[in-house]
Design an enzyme around this catalytic site. Sequence first.
Site, PDB file in Angstrom:
ATOM      1  N   ASP A  98       0.877  -1.159   0.000  1.00  0.00           N
ATOM      2  CA  ASP A  98       0.000   0.000   0.000  1.00  0.00           C
ATOM      3  C   ASP A  98       0.922   1.219   0.000  1.00  0.00           C
ATOM      4  O   ASP A  98       1.976   1.198   0.637  1.00  0.00           O
ATOM      5  CB  ASP A  98      -0.856  -0.008   1.267  1.00  0.00           C
ATOM      6  CG  ASP A  98      -2.257   0.465   1.005  1.00  0.00           C
ATOM      7  OD1 ASP A  98      -2.411   1.588   0.504  1.00  0.00           O
ATOM      8  OD2 ASP A  98      -3.207  -0.285   1.313  1.00  0.00           O
ATOM      9  N   ASP A 200      -3.070   4.825  -2.328  1.00  0.00           N
ATOM     10  CA  ASP A 200      -4.172   5.297  -1.488  1.00  0.00           C
ATOM     11  C   ASP A 200      -4.675   6.677  -1.951  1.00  0.00           C
ATOM     12  O   ASP A 200      -3.861   7.575  -2.191  1.00  0.00           O
ATOM     13  CB  ASP A 200      -3.602   5.405  -0.064  1.00  0.00           C
ATOM     14  CG  ASP A 200      -4.652   5.645   0.982  1.00  0.00           C
ATOM     15  OD1 ASP A 200      -5.519   4.785   1.148  1.00  0.00           O
ATOM     16  OD2 ASP A 200      -4.592   6.705   1.642  1.00  0.00           O
ATOM     17  N   GLU A 255      -6.587   3.884  -5.894  1.00  0.00           N
ATOM     18  CA  GLU A 255      -7.881   4.094  -5.235  1.00  0.00           C
ATOM     19  C   GLU A 255      -8.321   5.504  -5.620  1.00  0.00           C
ATOM     20  O   GLU A 255      -7.647   6.485  -5.290  1.00  0.00           O
ATOM     21  CB  GLU A 255      -7.725   3.978  -3.721  1.00  0.00           C
ATOM     22  CG  GLU A 255      -9.065   4.093  -3.012  1.00  0.00           C
ATOM     23  CD  GLU A 255      -8.940   4.439  -1.523  1.00  0.00           C
ATOM     24  OE1 GLU A 255      -9.830   4.083  -0.763  1.00  0.00           O
ATOM     25  OE2 GLU A 255      -7.951   5.096  -1.135  1.00  0.00           O
ATOM     26  N   HIS A 317     -11.117  -3.214   3.567  1.00  0.00           N
ATOM     27  CA  HIS A 317     -11.053  -2.847   4.985  1.00  0.00           C
ATOM     28  C   HIS A 317     -11.854  -1.586   5.322  1.00  0.00           C
ATOM     29  O   HIS A 317     -11.953  -1.227   6.485  1.00  0.00           O
ATOM     30  CB  HIS A 317      -9.586  -2.644   5.367  1.00  0.00           C
ATOM     31  CG  HIS A 317      -8.977  -1.492   4.615  1.00  0.00           C
ATOM     32  ND1 HIS A 317      -8.733  -1.532   3.259  1.00  0.00           N
ATOM     33  CD2 HIS A 317      -8.610  -0.254   5.015  1.00  0.00           C
ATOM     34  CE1 HIS A 317      -8.227  -0.379   2.866  1.00  0.00           C
ATOM     35  NE2 HIS A 317      -8.148   0.422   3.905  1.00  0.00           N
ATOM     36  N   ASP A 318     -12.359  -0.882   4.308  1.00  0.00           N
ATOM     37  CA  ASP A 318     -13.146   0.332   4.573  1.00  0.00           C
ATOM     38  C   ASP A 318     -14.645   0.087   4.450  1.00  0.00           C
ATOM     39  O   ASP A 318     -15.432   1.002   4.678  1.00  0.00           O
ATOM     40  CB  ASP A 318     -12.785   1.431   3.553  1.00  0.00           C
ATOM     41  CG  ASP A 318     -11.362   1.934   3.711  1.00  0.00           C
ATOM     42  OD1 ASP A 318     -10.852   1.894   4.841  1.00  0.00           O
ATOM     43  OD2 ASP A 318     -10.781   2.363   2.703  1.00  0.00           O
TER      44      ASP A 318
HETATM   45  C1  GLC Z   1      -8.066   5.147   2.044  1.00  0.00           C
HETATM   46  C2  GLC Z   1      -7.858   3.967   2.955  1.00  0.00           C
HETATM   47  C3  GLC Z   1      -8.499   4.266   4.274  1.00  0.00           C
HETATM   48  C4  GLC Z   1      -7.827   5.479   4.872  1.00  0.00           C
HETATM   49  C5  GLC Z   1      -7.873   6.667   3.915  1.00  0.00           C
HETATM   50  C6  GLC Z   1      -6.925   7.753   4.324  1.00  0.00           C
HETATM   51  O1  GLC Z   1      -9.395   5.342   1.724  1.00  0.00           O
HETATM   52  O2  GLC Z   1      -8.343   2.805   2.350  1.00  0.00           O
HETATM   53  O3  GLC Z   1      -8.453   3.178   5.166  1.00  0.00           O
HETATM   54  O4  GLC Z   1      -8.432   5.838   6.070  1.00  0.00           O
HETATM   55  O5  GLC Z   1      -7.494   6.290   2.607  1.00  0.00           O
HETATM   56  O6  GLC Z   1      -5.596   7.358   4.141  1.00  0.00           O
END
Ligand code: GLC
Length: 542
Positions: A98, A200, A255, A317-318
């Site tokens: 990540d 991310d 993402e 995980h979110d």
């Molecule tokens: C992404 C991650 C999440 C995190 C956010 C800020 O969405 O998947 O878990 O809190 O970024 O880094």
Amino acid sequence: MSQERLKRYGVYQIYPISFCDSDGDGKGDIKGILSKLDYLASIGVKNLWISPLYASPMRDMGYDISDYYAINPLFGTMEDFDRLVQEARRRDIRIIMDLVVNHTSSDHPWFQEALRSPESKYREYYIFRHGEKGRRPNNWTSSFGGSAWEPVPGEEDNYYLHLYGKEQPDLNWDNEEVYQEVKKILGFWMEKGVYGFRCDVISEIYKSSFENGRKGKISTPVGMEHFVAQPGCHLILKRLRKEVIEPRGGVLIGELYGVDQPQAEAFLDRELDTLFGFEITDTKGLFRQQMRPSDFKDVLIRWQEGVSCNGNYLENHDQHRSVGKYVQRGRNEVSGAKMLLTLLCALKGVPFFYQGEELGLVDYDRLSPEESHDVVRSFLESLLRRFALPGFLRHRLARKFGRDDARGPMPFSGIDGYGFTLPGRKPWQKFYEISPERNVEREERDPSSVLQYFRKVLSLRQSDDVLSLGTIRFLPSDKEILSFLREYGGERRYALFNLSNRSRKAPVLPGSRRSLILSNIYPAEKNSTLLPYECRLYRIDA
Ligand code: GLC
């Protein structure tokens, strides 16, 4: 080549703190992952994305990095990590890290130095702005709630930007030095044999202006038009890809928060190999936990047709667990879980699987605010308290947007500790209230389990060029039925999904000669009725 590997094999995600704990401290670790590599290989994992393992104060569970060159001692040592990369390679598994570079942790020495001395060059690593007469520099809000600007301690009318928590200050990507630092970080890990990165919230790294933002939906942050998918972001990604990723044959996965399909597609032009958006997670309704089958169908089709290499995911995980969100809990949930896994394997693009999804895990029955560890949930609980909402409504809302439900320990067996941790030890977050059948060991022994089915459907995808590389064409059907053709090299597959919890009439099937390759219902129904959540994959011969 690299994109093809992702399309064919898919990506499996590990949330390290909840995967496997080797030393009994209740928290998963790298040695735990090492001990499960054979399991992962046995289910067909070839590309393994691991959520952040870097040094971090863990205020946002590792998405707040304090040292990009160190492994969090909670998870082990650099030697453990090197071993993981090697052992994974021996099993033809590639590790994807990540990469969190929209922001660092506020504990990162760069930020600490920036705070300590306004003259330091590290001030330029972040985004500091002056407000006026006690007012923030602009009206932007953070994704975690509240203003995106935090006062700089001891400096009047000075603020720093944080699009997430206030412990996650945003980096200033207008500064070439920041680019060079990140380039170095990527190179460092790739030299260790890492295959690539899941980047991310990468759509937000470049801020092109600091004007006030338009106010939109309550659930989306204010200011997005100034920082989502900006031209500057594309330039940075093109450069990183060309200078670091391509020469080493690696992959970049993005993402993309806040983007629609045309915006997403632009990221696939010599930038990312694949990406994921967020529309698939929107159940449309503040209190709605479950998505309507027709909305599910609609969003799937739009992202399949509008994005050439979409990352198809239903869990991470979110998010909440997919069973309970896209299919109803209860009598048909096992068929539902298998249907969802089949869908991921039958769609065009890259399938993403999240630990426990292969078992059909579901959300917690109960999770009180005291049992939650997520910053988003705790922020919402405190915010909603101000609105004098009755406690049960407050908890329901906070739980819906909170992110604890997919973060529970992975059950490998039914014994004390669930094979996640040592017997008698307490996990960092409580175990799911699962039935004794929902764990790796039991599902391995049950031919009708979700796990056994997952193996079959994933191996089908991996061995079939049509499913992994073919084009897709949707056929007209009832609004709760999804029906499509995949085609490659003159061969065709036909897929049929009943997205609803009711029996449905099957549409007329294409082709005069076809054979059923796989179905989630035993024995496979051949007639014209589709049972709840039934799905079928056919080969079309003529
Ligand atoms: C992404 C991650 C999440 C995190 C956010 C800020 O969405 O998947 O878990 O809190 O970024 O880094």
